[in-house]
Write a protein that holds these residues in place. Structure first.
Motif, mmCIF file in Angstrom:
data_model
loop_
_atom_site.group_PDB
_atom_site.id
_atom_site.type_symbol
_atom_site.label_atom_id
_atom_site.label_comp_id
_atom_site.label_asym_id
_atom_site.label_seq_id
_atom_site.Cartn_x
_atom_site.Cartn_y
_atom_site.Cartn_z
ATOM 1 N N ASP A 45 0.644 -0.717 -0.220
ATOM 2 C CA ASP A 45 0.105 -0.089 -0.222
ATOM 3 C C ASP A 45 0.965 1.260 -0.017
ATOM 4 O OD1 ASP A 45 -2.036 1.987 0.374
ATOM 5 O OD2 ASP A 45 -2.480 1.536 2.140
ATOM 6 N N LYS A 47 -0.079 4.329 -0.518
ATOM 7 C CA LYS A 47 -0.744 5.707 -0.055
ATOM 8 C C LYS A 47 -0.154 6.520 1.329
ATOM 9 C CE LYS A 47 -4.902 3.419 -0.046
ATOM 10 N NZ LYS A 47 -5.281 2.551 -0.980
ATOM 11 N N ASN A 219 -9.106 15.877 -5.328
ATOM 12 C CA ASN A 219 -8.460 15.034 -6.213
ATOM 13 C C ASN A 219 -9.740 15.128 -7.700
ATOM 14 O OD1 ASN A 219 -6.154 14.223 -5.580
ATOM 15 N ND2 ASN A 219 -7.150 13.205 -4.254
ATOM 16 N N SER A 265 -3.782 16.241 -7.684
ATOM 17 C CA SER A 265 -3.581 14.685 -8.283
ATOM 18 C C SER A 265 -2.268 15.124 -8.918
ATOM 19 C CB SER A 265 -4.412 14.658 -9.030
ATOM 20 O OG SER A 265 -6.068 14.405 -8.648
ATOM 21 N N LYS A 291 -4.904 3.893 -9.475
ATOM 22 C CA LYS A 291 -5.610 3.060 -8.486
ATOM 23 C C LYS A 291 -4.763 3.292 -7.426
ATOM 24 C CE LYS A 291 -6.858 -2.122 -8.184
ATOM 25 N NZ LYS A 291 -8.311 -1.478 -7.053
ATOM 26 N N LYS A 292 -3.573 3.110 -7.472
ATOM 27 C CA LYS A 292 -2.566 2.489 -6.128
ATOM 28 C C LYS A 292 -2.611 3.987 -5.368
ATOM 29 C CE LYS A 292 0.710 -0.435 -6.504
ATOM 30 N NZ LYS A 292 0.696 -1.347 -5.361
ATOM 31 N N VAL A 293 -2.524 5.358 -5.495
ATOM 32 C CA VAL A 293 -2.772 6.369 -4.328
ATOM 33 C C VAL A 293 -4.455 6.104 -4.041
ATOM 34 C CG1 VAL A 293 -0.308 6.910 -5.416
ATOM 35 C CG2 VAL A 293 -2.715 7.868 -6.163
ATOM 36 N N GLY A 294 -5.245 5.899 -4.867
ATOM 37 C CA GLY A 294 -6.310 5.649 -4.462
ATOM 38 C C GLY A 294 -7.115 7.240 -5.112
ATOM 39 N N ILE A 295 -6.531 7.397 -6.761
ATOM 40 C CA ILE A 295 -7.683 8.360 -6.964
ATOM 41 C C ILE A 295 -8.921 7.830 -7.745
ATOM 42 C CG2 ILE A 295 -7.356 10.570 -8.862
ATOM 43 C CD1 ILE A 295 -5.152 11.020 -7.856
ATOM 44 N N GLU A 296 -10.510 8.473 -7.559
ATOM 45 C CA GLU A 296 -10.850 7.705 -8.829
ATOM 46 C C GLU A 296 -11.072 8.895 -9.513
ATOM 47 O OE1 GLU A 296 -15.982 6.944 -8.202
ATOM 48 O OE2 GLU A 296 -14.396 7.492 -6.308
#
Length: 341
Positions: A45, A47, A219, A265, A291-296
């Protein structure tokens, strides 16, 4: 008779093996499940690590992906600014002189929108000897316009990720103050007015949902979002082997022709890329990093990854459209869309 049957069986077996090999059937069969087993390196992870870097701390894990390239030119466009509404990054190739001229005469004009501060730079690599005629013309172009950042990597299709992430690095190090960053190819039609209207509405929508967030903490990574699978055909220039990417689907990704990211972002994607293994397709790579950093990702159908058929009314709401490599066509369309009615 038996010999003929053996011959037929042999031919059938050869055809089957050819199809199995040519169409990469085995790769499709043995692909891992994206939903159940996605674990792209770094296999942790990241993040919390990204949060450490963005807060000014030394990361607890060493980066694995830093491109060893130099900026051959630079720019002070952001150095004296306290506020910047939009920074436009135009990915260009060395020989695309006409395309750069067209951009400067259309959406690349920095005084385009009254009351908004906009800056634009072209980013390109090298693909010719330093003293070539092409490089001499680029040197003259840089001296005249001062709007080109050239980087010492070989500029070809499979190095697009390097170009993209080096432009992210330049922004992170030299221009981290813009509210939004537009990344676009030099053969796109862009409406800056429509783009700014869109991100204003999108930001307001996100803040309405997340009432505790501040505008600078939003973001946003938006454009035309794809959900697709790797091609395994041996003949495809987009073929990806199982060794390179063993999963059966890509993460959602935004087509690389044009996309917009917010300030936060941009920073998260760049910092995250330091801890995510390189991948040669830049749009897919940014999808993996997101995806790895959690940005949709946010899908916006007003970004056209193909060339939308032109009509004066039909382009009123278009933000971006691909396929404008012809300098005169881009200028004509842009002028008609921006004429006072």
């Amino acid at each position: 008779m038996r010999r003929m049957q053996c011959y037929k069986y042999g031919v059938c077996a050869c055809v089957f093996l050819y199809i199995y090999y040519f169409f990469g059937v085995g790769d499709y069969i043995y692909s891992k499940s994206f939903e159940d087993d996605f674990d792209y390196p770094l296999n942790i992870d990241i993040k919390p690590i990204v949060a450490e870097v963005m807060s000014g701390k030394k990361p607890s894990v060493a980066p694995i992906n830093y491109y060893p390239h130099r900026f051959l030119t630079n720019s002070g466009k952001c150095s004296t600014l306290e506020k910047l509404d939009l920074f436009i990054v135009v990915k260009s190739a060395m020989g695309n002189f006409d395309q750069r001229t067209a951009v400067r005469q259309t959406y690349g004009q920095e005084n385009l929108v009254p009351g908004r501060i906009i800056k634009m730079l072209f980013f390109l690599g090298v693909d010719a000897p330093p003293k070539s005629e092409t490089q001499k013309r680029i040197d003259e172009e840089m001296a005249q316009y001062k709007d080109i950042i050239q980087i010492d990597f070989l500029d070809n299709y499979y190095n697009n990720t390097i170009k993209t992430m080096m432009s992210f690095r330049w922004l992170y190090e030299h221009c981290p103050i813009a509210d939004f960053y537009l990344f676009t190819d030099d053969d796109m039609y862009i409406s800056v007015t429509n783009l700014l209207d869109y991100v204003h509405e999108l930001t307001a929508s996100v803040l309405e949902i997340n009432k505790t967030e501040k505008e600078r903490d939003v973001n946003i990574f938006s454009g035309y979002v794809f959900k697709s699978a790797p091609q395994r055909f041996r003949s495809s220039k987009w073929r990806v082997s199982l060794d390179e990417y063993p999963w059966n689907k890509w993460p959602p990704y935004v087509t690389a022709g044009a996309y917009i990211v917010s300030n936060k972002s941009m920073k998260m994607l760049y910092v995250g890329s330091l801890f995510v293994k390189h991948f040669r397709f830049d749009d897919v790579y940014l999808g993996i990093v997101a995806k790895k950093v959690g940005i949709e990702l946010t899908h916006c159908p007003k970004f056209y990854f193909y060339k939308k058929t032109y009509s004066k009314i039909g382009y009123r709401n278009v933000i971006a459209s691909h396929g404008y490599g012809d300098r005169s066509e881009l200028i004509t369309v842009w002028n008609e869309q921006n004429s006072v009615v």
